[in-house]
Write a protein that holds these residues in place. Structure first.
Motif, PDB file in Angstrom:
ATOM      1  N   LEU A 102      38.635  34.365  36.284  1.00 44.91           N
ATOM      2  CA  LEU A 102      39.356  33.207  35.733  1.00 44.91           C
ATOM      3  C   LEU A 102      39.747  33.473  34.285  1.00 44.91           C
ATOM      4  N   GLU A 103      38.795  34.049  33.540  1.00 44.55           N
ATOM      5  CA  GLU A 103      39.061  34.356  32.126  1.00 44.55           C
ATOM      6  C   GLU A 103      40.244  35.299  32.006  1.00 44.55           C
ATOM      7  N   SER A 104      40.238  36.322  32.839  1.00 47.65           N
ATOM      8  CA  SER A 104      41.334  37.303  32.703  1.00 47.65           C
ATOM      9  C   SER A 104      42.670  36.690  33.134  1.00 47.65           C
ATOM     10  N   CYS A 105      42.619  35.773  34.096  1.00 42.81           N
ATOM     11  CA  CYS A 105      43.844  35.085  34.508  1.00 42.81           C
ATOM     12  C   CYS A 105      44.402  34.245  33.350  1.00 42.81           C
TER      13      CYS A 105
ATOM     14  N   ILE B  29      47.286  31.531  43.732  1.00 40.93           N
ATOM     15  CA  ILE B  29      45.880  31.957  43.755  1.00 40.93           C
ATOM     16  C   ILE B  29      45.002  30.721  43.915  1.00 40.93           C
ATOM     17  N   ASN B  30      43.991  30.835  44.788  1.00 41.08           N
ATOM     18  CA  ASN B  30      43.009  29.764  44.885  1.00 41.08           C
ATOM     19  C   ASN B  30      41.963  29.978  43.785  1.00 41.08           C
ATOM     20  N   PHE B  31      41.934  29.129  42.784  1.00 46.38           N
ATOM     21  CA  PHE B  31      40.986  29.309  41.674  1.00 46.38           C
ATOM     22  C   PHE B  31      39.527  29.222  42.131  1.00 46.38           C
ATOM     23  N   LYS B  32      39.291  28.554  43.260  1.00 42.66           N
ATOM     24  CA  LYS B  32      37.913  28.437  43.752  1.00 42.66           C
ATOM     25  C   LYS B  32      37.412  29.785  44.299  1.00 42.66           C
ATOM     26  N   HIS B  33      38.328  30.717  44.478  1.00 40.69           N
ATOM     27  CA  HIS B  33      37.922  32.012  45.016  1.00 40.69           C
ATOM     28  C   HIS B  33      37.559  32.988  43.893  1.00 40.69           C
ATOM     29  N   LEU B  34      37.771  32.572  42.644  1.00 35.11           N
ATOM     30  CA  LEU B  34      37.567  33.489  41.521  1.00 35.11           C
ATOM     31  C   LEU B  34      36.232  33.249  40.838  1.00 35.11           C
TER      32      LEU B  34
ATOM     33  N   MET C  32      36.467  21.878  37.649  1.00 35.81           N
ATOM     34  CA  MET C  32      36.361  22.277  39.059  1.00 35.81           C
ATOM     35  C   MET C  32      34.968  22.040  39.628  1.00 35.81           C
ATOM     36  N   TYR C  33      33.944  22.423  38.835  1.00 32.87           N
ATOM     37  CA  TYR C  33      32.596  22.460  39.413  1.00 32.87           C
ATOM     38  C   TYR C  33      31.673  21.335  38.971  1.00 32.87           C
ATOM     39  N   LYS C  34      31.974  20.681  37.858  1.00 30.39           N
ATOM     40  CA  LYS C  34      31.101  19.574  37.427  1.00 30.39           C
ATOM     41  C   LYS C  34      31.758  18.229  37.713  1.00 30.39           C
TER      42      LYS C  34
ATOM     43  N   ALA D 187      48.737  28.618  40.780  1.00 29.86           N
ATOM     44  CA  ALA D 187      47.407  28.502  41.408  1.00 29.86           C
ATOM     45  C   ALA D 187      47.239  27.161  42.114  1.00 29.86           C
ATOM     46  N   TYR D 188      46.151  27.067  42.884  1.00 27.62           N
ATOM     47  CA  TYR D 188      45.793  25.787  43.502  1.00 27.62           C
ATOM     48  C   TYR D 188      44.269  25.721  43.637  1.00 27.62           C
ATOM     49  N   LEU D 189      43.779  24.536  43.946  1.00 30.23           N
ATOM     50  CA  LEU D 189      42.336  24.348  44.149  1.00 30.23           C
ATOM     51  C   LEU D 189      42.115  23.950  45.608  1.00 30.23           C
ATOM     52  N   SER D 190      41.373  24.780  46.316  1.00 31.81           N
ATOM     53  CA  SER D 190      41.163  24.497  47.743  1.00 31.81           C
ATOM     54  C   SER D 190      40.259  23.277  47.910  1.00 31.81           C
ATOM     55  N   GLU D 191      40.322  22.720  49.084  1.00 28.40           N
ATOM     56  CA  GLU D 191      39.513  21.535  49.392  1.00 28.40           C
ATOM     57  C   GLU D 191      39.266  21.514  50.896  1.00 28.40           C
ATOM     58  N   LEU D 192      38.033  21.214  51.301  1.00 30.76           N
ATOM     59  CA  LEU D 192      37.769  21.099  52.738  1.00 30.76           C
ATOM     60  C   LEU D 192      38.212  19.720  53.204  1.00 30.76           C
ATOM     61  N   LYS D 193      38.723  19.679  54.417  1.00 29.55           N
ATOM     62  CA  LYS D 193      39.121  18.380  54.950  1.00 29.55           C
ATOM     63  C   LYS D 193      37.917  17.775  55.684  1.00 29.55           C
TER      64      LYS D 193
END
Ligand code: SF4
Length: 364
Positions: free
Chosen positions: A13-16, A3-8, A34-36, A60-66
């Motif tokens: 996220l809490e329920s995961c 799961i991409n955590f950035k999509h949640l 992730m966000y700060k 899970a993973y955290l997406s990143e733009l190249k």
């Protein structure tokens, strides 16, 4: 599949985490990373127990733009070319605020390409490639924040000082004025708005969604996220001219569009921004200015006049003379309207309004 955590969103996220048997405060820690702190891996989340980090890496993973390329304009505007997972590319533009306070406005994309076909716009010439996913929208902000951060922590030397002084700073405002029509990707844009406000901590008053004039989208935006700023890309004062410049007008003509703006529930002291690209001999006459005054009657508005930015591939339109631009503005201001002439931030690097095309044309 991971799961991409950035999509949640936060609840998901809490329920995961709950399903994995962890307390809810762990969600806040992960969100903070992730966000700060702009983490791109669970391994760096040092306040999470090691076994949780291992478990997260499994599921899970955290997406990143190249980031493929940045270009810096003479005026400090920076254009970012990002590559998405499937190889498509998009652009975002970082514009220094005029007050020189090290704060920036980030102009982000909601689609790769665009189907709306506005005649003066480079993105429109591409057609629609595809909608962006939520994380591809929010990752533009995170990637640029990360980019700015590297200059904050750097040691400054005489040789790099000027360059870094220009870039050091923070994103204060977000505008959906990059590639794409946000209302054609409504759901993903709405989720990204909730991530910007709830998780990244950017106030709704600092976010602007700009549309070419999709009337049902305007109504839906006011219902879903009432305090977000609205901008309309107007660009003409008659249906006949707007039909040619912006095909969306055939479906939602000026009367319907202005009616939707008139009934848009604005917070106190807020105004709808009307973007008006000035094209010599097409929409820049005295009569256009007078019609514009009439059209905006009864709407709390401000007008951004944008003298056309000629791009490399388009020669169809001509930028009006400076004197004519000033005269157009004077007519509006004398009638009591707020009208500014937008400096063409980044026009030397094709980052100004209507010039974004993510190098697609260069790819072929
Ligand atoms: S101006 Fe906006 S809506 Fe029109 S083609 Fe360009 S990106 Fe699309």
């Amino acid at each position: 599949m991971k799961i991409n955590f950035k999509h949640l969103q936060k609840k998901e996220l809490e329920s995961c985490l709950d399903n994995l048997g962890w307390e809810s405060y762990r969600t806040d820690q992960i969100i903070d990373w992730m966000y700060k702190r702009h983490a791109v891996s669970f391994d760096v989340m040092s306040n999470l127990p090691r076994n949780l980090r291992t478990r997260l890496n499994d599921i899970a993973y955290l997406s990143e733009l190249k980031l493929l390329k940045t270009e810096t304009s003479l005026d400090g505007t920076i254009k970012f070319l990002f590559q998405l997972d499937d190889g498509e590319t998009i652009e975002s533009v970082l514009i220094p605020n005029v007050r020189g306070n090290n704060l920036y406005t980030l102009c982000i994309s909601s689609q790769a390409g665009c189907s709306m076909g506005c005649k003066f716009c480079e993105t429109g010439r591409l057609g629609l490639i595809r909608n962006l996913k939520t994380h591809e929208i929010t990752d533009q902000v995170l990637a640029v924040q990360r980019y700015l951060e590297q200059f904050r922590s750097d040691v400054f030397t005489d040789s790099n000082w000027e360059d870094k002084k220009i870039r050091k700073g923070e994103i204060s405002n977000i505008v959906f004025m990059g590639m794409g029509e946000p209302f054609n990707n409504f759901n993903e844009v709405m989720i990204s708005l909730s991530i910007f406000t709830d998780l990244i901590g950017i106030s709704k008053r600092k976010i602007t969604v700009s549309t070419s004039g999709i009337v049902p989208g305007i109504t839906k935006l006011s219902e879903k996220v009432p305090s977000v700023n609205l901008a309309i890309s107007l660009n003409a004062t008659t249906d006949s001219t707007r039909n040619i410049l912006m095909p969306v007008n055939k479906k939602y003509p000026l009367k319907k569009l202005m009616q939707a703006c008139r009934t848009y529930p604005l917070s106190p002291k807020r105004r709808i921004t009307f973007e008006y690209v000035l094209l010599k001999g097409i929409n820049d006459s005295r009569n256009d200015a007078l019609r514009l005054i009439k059209l905006l009657g009864g709407i709390r508005s401000k007008i951004n006049l944008i003298p056309f930015n000629r791009s490399q591939s388009s020669s169809e339109f001509i930028r009006p003379d400076e004197q004519d631009v000033q005269e157009f503005r004077k007519i509006l201001v004398n009638s009591g309207l707020i009208a500014t002439i937008r400096k063409s931030s980044g026009s030397d690097i094709s980052a100004a309004c209507g010039q974004l095309r993510a190098d697609y044309l260069n790819k072929s």
